[in-house]
Design an enzyme around this catalytic site. Structure first.
Site, PDB file in Angstrom:
ATOM      1  N   ARG A  87       0.829  -1.204   0.000  1.00 14.68           N
ATOM      2  CA  ARG A  87       0.000   0.000   0.000  1.00 14.68           C
ATOM      3  C   ARG A  87       0.863   1.253   0.000  1.00 14.68           C
ATOM      4  O   ARG A  87       0.509   2.269  -0.589  1.00 14.68           O
ATOM      5  CB  ARG A  87      -0.937  -0.018   1.201  1.00 14.68           C
ATOM      6  CG  ARG A  87      -2.066  -1.042   1.061  1.00 14.68           C
ATOM      7  CD  ARG A  87      -3.163  -0.805   2.066  1.00 14.68           C
ATOM      8  NE  ARG A  87      -3.732   0.536   1.930  1.00 14.68           N
ATOM      9  CZ  ARG A  87      -4.608   1.051   2.800  1.00 14.68           C
ATOM     10  NH1 ARG A  87      -4.993   0.342   3.858  1.00 14.68           N
ATOM     11  NH2 ARG A  87      -5.088   2.268   2.631  1.00 14.68           N
ATOM     12  N   GLU A  88       1.997   1.207   0.688  1.00 14.77           N
ATOM     13  CA  GLU A  88       2.932   2.334   0.613  1.00 14.77           C
ATOM     14  C   GLU A  88       3.435   2.507  -0.817  1.00 14.77           C
ATOM     15  O   GLU A  88       3.561   3.629  -1.324  1.00 14.77           O
ATOM     16  CB  GLU A  88       4.112   2.095   1.552  1.00 14.77           C
ATOM     17  CG  GLU A  88       3.785   2.256   3.024  1.00 14.77           C
ATOM     18  CD  GLU A  88       4.970   1.953   3.924  1.00 14.77           C
ATOM     19  OE1 GLU A  88       4.792   1.947   5.143  1.00 14.77           O
ATOM     20  OE2 GLU A  88       6.081   1.718   3.375  1.00 14.77           O
TER      21      GLU A  88
END
Length: 1217
Positions: A87-88
């Site tokens: 997700r980063e």
């Protein structure tokens, strides 16, 4: 997300913070800890998730990514196990897309391709982690993008401490490219994903080919030339280099303005921001506001109204973006003079009514393309000794990209550090499918199209390089009306997805491959999308049978394009296979290997009772259609183009059918076709091609309804005897060539422009022929029954080309004045007197056994450029030819004995190329041969003067050649030898700036008198050598003979070939580099006889000769003192000038012989010509004293020379010649 300069986040972290994205379990206690320490030691603020309070949500980390300037994304083996890492990474990708973040990928014991393509265990872990997650697609996009950025790889052999230092260096380099926060001159949007981790010096690759682009753009912005405010649009196809050009412009020009701003990636930012933030961003930059939440737009106006500003807006994609900035742009236009606004877009329509001028970014040329590709393909290994081994493969990739910068970068990057096997494999893959990274660029523009525009784009790809009118007609008969079709073509043109050139719709090769990829993906999906089947393996090998049998898939097929040359195995269609194809618009069975489509072995077997209920079909092309008629259920209600060449058809269909859209019909070489009754309702038909329909006997009377028919081809319809009485008011081209039984031509249209009646049986032209006032070309070749041309032809004021070749019974050509007639072909006729038409440029009288002489008045035909007299076997003499004659071909004039003296008038400013051919003129007298050689010498002299005067002799080209029976090199050639090779020692300064060209001569003999050839060409390989250099051989043409119209002929006698060529490039290089030096030089010449492309061993060069031709300087005594070089052997002897006109040595100075018609001269110390009191020799005998009138002329010439009146001298000289 907005850039940090306008962020609303409070308590911002320290400036230029570095965020590290990594898998903690793999690296936290080892590699990452060492890296963090090294960054801090270099005074670089760094952030890792240890700094967050335990239990903080992921959103806090994502916010920190937004606030950072640089991200280090470290990919390790277990990275894809962590949803937080992924997700980063998704957030990192979004920020780099916006241009607010620099990403530097680090591959920790992984290959970049493993990460990019999610291969091996790394990919397996990702698929396991992301299973069932709707965000999987976006995550894959992030993995596909980030690893393509130039990063750092750490493998098992790497020393980690060294790699840590390398990363720190890359971070520091990247930081130098990011402007300080709050700077009013900052670029809105940082480096993005373009060049992370590279130094500014490494960015030189961005400028390959950009210098000229920048110069051209700057001319449109020129502040000295354009005093007022100026808005310029920069347009071009996606990926063409607009952003690179604008960044370079901004970097160069920003210092010239007190306020300046560049807003890039407006397309991307507009997707994530409200449109009203765009003007706030721009005003913030121009107003030096750190946090420009500007609500009242009038405030900055008063502050900046008196300032000159530079605004650069990159990647504008929609009208709404322009509208959002319109108020500011209007204010800039009304403000202080000298401001400049540059708007880059891939949609030219957005600049309409807004810009003052437009600059279109073109493709790179081949040289710049190769440099750009090589830079990226060898980015870390520019000095690779094996680089040259990849050159041939490089050419293939450069050709594939066709000058598209982004494609060159992508391909080069994908091939960097790869083996030659990989390069070969990549090229094969590209032939099947384009690179995904190239596709993604075009996909953005494609996704923004409307559904109708997408269909139009994909349809046009099926018919690229076709006439624009044809393409628009196909589109108009689909879901679009005529106006909508034209609008779709214009819109796609404005967006640079297509382009029109010379009336044809074209498409860049990369876009063409992209369009096919879209259809291919649709074909591989569930069949719910309309698609076009292109590749034969998808159509034949389990494709068409599968598609036709699947009702849902068949119903969504929009087009089938099958290249029969690719079909290897027999394939049979069932009678019901087309029943479910209710939406089929384009059906095309063709052969790409045979343009004539005549030699195809049709391997598609069609049943006799085939059903073809294709109501929606617009284009039906079927090579060698095997049925006698189209099936009864075929409905041509929407049919636009019908092409059934080499078919077995006897008629189109039974009965009458409505064809309201039908405009093109091509049934060529359908030898069984006997009826055209099916076309009775085709009132919009424009082109009808029935060439080779040998059974067709008559036309239906209903054809008179075809008021739009403009082209009718009936060539080779050997059974056709007549045409019905009708008036086809739009008909411009009518072809009846080879209709051997066609006896009487009725005037079926007054508007015909091109009429071909060659090979017909007509004996006379229609009585009302004068009505054809638009007729430009009339071809009546091989009309053996034709006996006369009526005088009414003289009333055809538009006629430019009249062909009467091989009209055997034509004896008289009328005395008419056709003011625009340029081409008249009378070869093979029985005409005894050559017509004199003042405007004729090309006159052919060859193969005429009646003409014995030409009229003296031919010299007055000032427009005549080409005179063909081949095989005029009764011709005994020729008069003086006009001055503009460029080609005289008298080959095979076996009775020709004499030529006029002079052979042709020469104008003082003569620059025309000219060729005079007298091959196989076996009875040519010696005096005629001497006049030909004398004419050649004068021609060389005057050409040398004219070429030097009017173009500086800058162009190296063949200017004059002649050939005639003979066995001696003319005496005015200063260097000669026996054989085909000549070695010449030249005097110092032979290559001075007066050198205009070289005269060459070869005597050629045929070793086999029975040998027949269609072409004979003599060339000379000229090579100059001196003490320091040896130049690449330069090939000069000497002369040639060609048998036009096919066939071969014997060249029995020895022939002399003479040619004059302007100064070769290799000599000019020598001249420019060494003109002031005194270097003894030698030249090597080799003469070769070829039969076209290869040497002909049956012909031998017996003798050869050379003279260097010099043009006299304009400030010297004589404008025509064209001097020839000399033989070294004679130049050091006390000699007198004899019949050969060679050099005399007088008081140690070299004397350059001038034209023999002048008095003999010597050359003084200053190089000027002095009159010598000595009896002039003519052919070895003392010349009789001239009359006082001639002496007066020469005295007047000398006076005029002293006064600088060169042209007057030339006119006197030509008259004396």
């Amino acid at each position: 997300m907005e850039t940090s300069s306008i962020s609303t986040v409070e308590d911002k972290p320290p400036q230029h913070q570095v965020f590290i994205n990594f898998r903690g379990a793999d690296l936290r206690r080892r590699f990452v800890s060492h890296l963090v320490t090294a960054l801090k030691l270099n005074n670089i603020n760094v952030f890792i998730d240890d700094y967050e309070d335990r239990g903080q949500p992921l959103d806090v980390l994502l916010k920190r990514i937004e606030e950072s300037k640089i991200v280090l994304a470290i990919f390790s083996g277990n990275y894809t196990e962590s949803v937080w890492c992924v997700r980063e990474l998704e957030k990192i990708k979004d920020c780099t897309d916006e241009g607010t973040l620099v990403a530097i990928p680090i591959f920790y014991k992984l290959e970049p391709s493993t990460v990019r393509d999610l291969k091996g265990k790394f990919g397996d872990r990702f698929r396991s982690m992301a299973k069932g997650d709707e965000r999987k697609k976006k995550w894959k996009e992030a993995f596909n993008l980030i690893p393509n950025i130039m990063g750092i790889t750490i493998d098992k052999k790497s020393v980690e401490s060294e790699k840590v230092n390398e990363i720190v260096k890359a971070v520091k380099t990247a930081l130098t490219g990011i402007p300080p926060e709050g700077s009013h001159n900052a670029v809105v949007g940082a480096l993005g994903n373009s060049n992370a981790g590279t130094s500014s010096g490494d960015k030189k690759h961005e400028t390959f080919g950009n210098e000229q682009r920048l110069k051209d753009l700057e001319e449109k912005l020129d502040r000295d030339k354009y005093k007022g405010t100026r808005i310029i649009g920069v347009v071009g196809m996606p990926g063409i280099g607009k952003t690179t050009l604008l960044k370079e412009l901004y970097k160069t020009w920003q210092g010239k303005f007190s306020r300046h701003a560049l807003i890039d990636q407006i397309r991307v930012k507009s997707k994530h921001l409200e449109l009203d933030r765009l003007p706030q961003m721009l005003l913030g930059e121009l107003s030096k506001l750190n946090n420009p939440h500007v609500d009242n737009l009038k405030d900055p106006y008063s502050q900046l109204h008196e300032r000159k500003v530079l605004v650069v807006l990159d990647d504008v994609s929609k009208r709404e973006q322009i509208d959002a900035l319109r108020e500011i742009l209007d204010w800039i236009k009304e403000g202080k003079e000298g401001s400049r606004v540059v708007i880059a877009t891939s949609d030219m329509s957005l600049t309409n009514g807004l810009v003052d001028d437009t600059y279109m970014v073109q493709n790179l040329n081949h040289r710049d393309s190769l440099q750009l590709f090589h830079y990226h393909a060898f980015i870390d290994d520019q000095a690779n000794p094996q680089k040259k081994d990849f050159m041939k493969l490089s050419e293939g990739f450069v050709h594939y990209a066709r000058g598209h910068p982004l494609a060159l970068k992508v391909l080069g990057g994908e091939l960097n550090k790869k083996s030659m096997d990989h390069w070969n494999s990549k090229m094969k893959k590209l032939a099947q499918s384009p690179s995904p990274n190239i596709v993604s660029v075009f996909q953005v523009s494609y996704d923004e199209l409307t559904t109708a525009q997408k269909d139009a784009f994909l349809d046009i790809a099926c018919f690229r390089s076709q006439d624009k009118d044809y393409v628009e007609s196909l589109l108009a008969s689909s879901d679009l009306g005529s106006a909508e079709a034209m609008s779709a073509v214009k819109s796609l043109t404005d967006k640079f997805l297509i382009n029109t050139c010379d009336g044809r719709v074209e498409m860049h090769d990369l876009l063409y491959k992209f369009s096919r990829e879209i259809d291919l993906k649709a074909s591989n999906q569930d069949g719910s999308r309309q698609r076009r089947l292109w590749l034969h393996q998808h159509i034949i090998k389990g494709g068409i049978i599968n598609v036709l049998q699947n009702k849902m898939k068949a119903a969504n097929v929009r087009g089938i394009f099958l290249d029969l040359s690719e079909v290897e195995d027999e394939t049979s269609l069932d009678r019901d296979h087309f029943i479910n194809m209710g939406n089929l618009r384009y059906l095309k069975f063709y052969n790409s290997h045979c343009p004539q489509e005549c030699k195809t072995n049709n391997k598609i077997n069609i049943p006799d009772k085939l059903k073809l209920p294709l109501k929606e079909v617009r284009c039906l092309h079927w090579l060698k259609f095997p049925l006698e008629t189209l099936p009864n259920d075929f409905n041509p209600i929407n049919l636009v183009d019908l092409k059934l060449p080499y078919s077995e058809m006897e008629q189109l269909w039974e009965g009458d059918k409505d064809t309201p859209c039908l405009r093109w019909v091509d049934l060529n070489h359908s030898s069984k076709l006997c009826s055209l009754s099916g076309l009775s309702k085709a009132e919009k038909l424009q082109r009808l091609n029935l060439e080779g329909c040998t059974t067709l006997k008559a036309f239906p009377h209903d054809m008179k309804k075809m008021k739009m028919l403009a082209f009718l081809n009936l060539k080779g319809c050997t059974s056709l005897e007549s045409l019905p009485e009708m008036n086809l008011i739009s008909l411009k081209t009518l072809t009846l060539s080879g209709c051997s039984t066609f006896k009487e031509f009725p005037l079926i249209s007054d508007n015909i422009e091109t009429l071909y009646l060659d090979g017909t049986a007509i004996s006379q032209l229609p009585m009302n022929m004068e009505k054809l006032q638009r007729l430009v070309v009339l071809n009546m070749k091989d009309c053996k029954m034709l006996e006369e041309i009526p005088g009414r032809v003289g009333e055809l004021k538009a006629l430019q080309e009249l062909i009467l070749s091989d009209c055997l019974n034509l004896k008289i050509f009328p005395e008419i004045d056709i003011s625009f007639l340029n081409i008249l072909l009378l070869d093979g006729t029985a005409i005894e007197v050559m017509p004199q038409l003042p405007s004729v440029q090309y006159l052919c009288l060859s193969r005429n056994a009646k003409i014995s002489c030409l009229p003296v008045g031919i010299s007055q035909l000032s427009q005549l450029k080409w005179l063909d007299l081949k095989y005029c076997t009764s011709l005994t003499s020729v008069p003086e030819f006009p001055p503009n004659l460029q080609c005289l071909d008298a080959h095979g004039c076996s009775s020709l004995k004499t030529v006029s003296k002079p052979l042709a008038r020469i104008m003082p400013t003569e620059q025309n190329h000219s060729t005079f051919i007298f091959t196989n003129c076996e009875n040519l007298e010696q005096a005629a041969k001497e006049e030909i050689t004398s004419y050649a010498q004068r021609k060389c002299q005057l050409l040398s003067y004219a070429r030097k005067r009017y173009n500086g002799g800058l162009v190296s080209e063949s200017l004059f050649s002649t050939c005639f029976p003979g066995c001696e090199v003319p005496s005015w050639f200063c260097h000669e030898t026996v054989g085909s090779e000549l070695e010449v020692k030249l005097l110092p300064h032979w290559h001075d700036k007066k050198l205009a060209g070289i005269a060459l001569c070869a005597v050629v003999s045929c070793l086999d008198p029975q040998d027949q050839v269609s072409r004979l060409s003599v060339t000379c390989t000229f090579k100059v050598k001196d003490e320091d250099k040896s130049w690449v051989p330069y090939t000069c043409p000497v002369g040639s003979w060609t048998r036009h119209g096919g066939g071969k002929d014997k060249i029995e006698l020895d022939h002399v070939f003479i040619g004059y060529t302007s100064c070769p490039h290799t000599i000019k290089c020598h001249e420019e580099g060494n003109s002031d030096e005194c270097n003894p030089t030698e030249a090597s010449l080799k003469f070769t006889v070829t039969g076209g492309t290869s040497e002909n061993g049956k012909y031998k060069v017996l003798k050869c000769g050379l003279s260097l031709v010099y043009a006299k300087d304009k400030d010297k005594n004589s404008a025509l003192e064209t001097k020839y070089d000399m033989l070294i052997g004679k130049s050091f002897q006390e000699t007198s000038e004899g019949v050969d006109g060679r050099v005399k040595k007088t008081k140690g100075k070299y004397v350059m012989p001038v034209e023999k018609n002048f008095q003999e001269t010597t050359e003084g110390v200053d190089g000027r010509v002095k009159k010598k009191k000595k009896t002039r020799m003519d052919n070895g005998r003392p010349k009789k004293k001239q009359r006082s009138g001639r002496d007066d002329n020469q005295t007047r010439m000398q006076v005029e020379l002293q006064e600088g009146n060169i042209n007057s001298v030339i006119m006197h000289t030509v008259k004396n010649f």
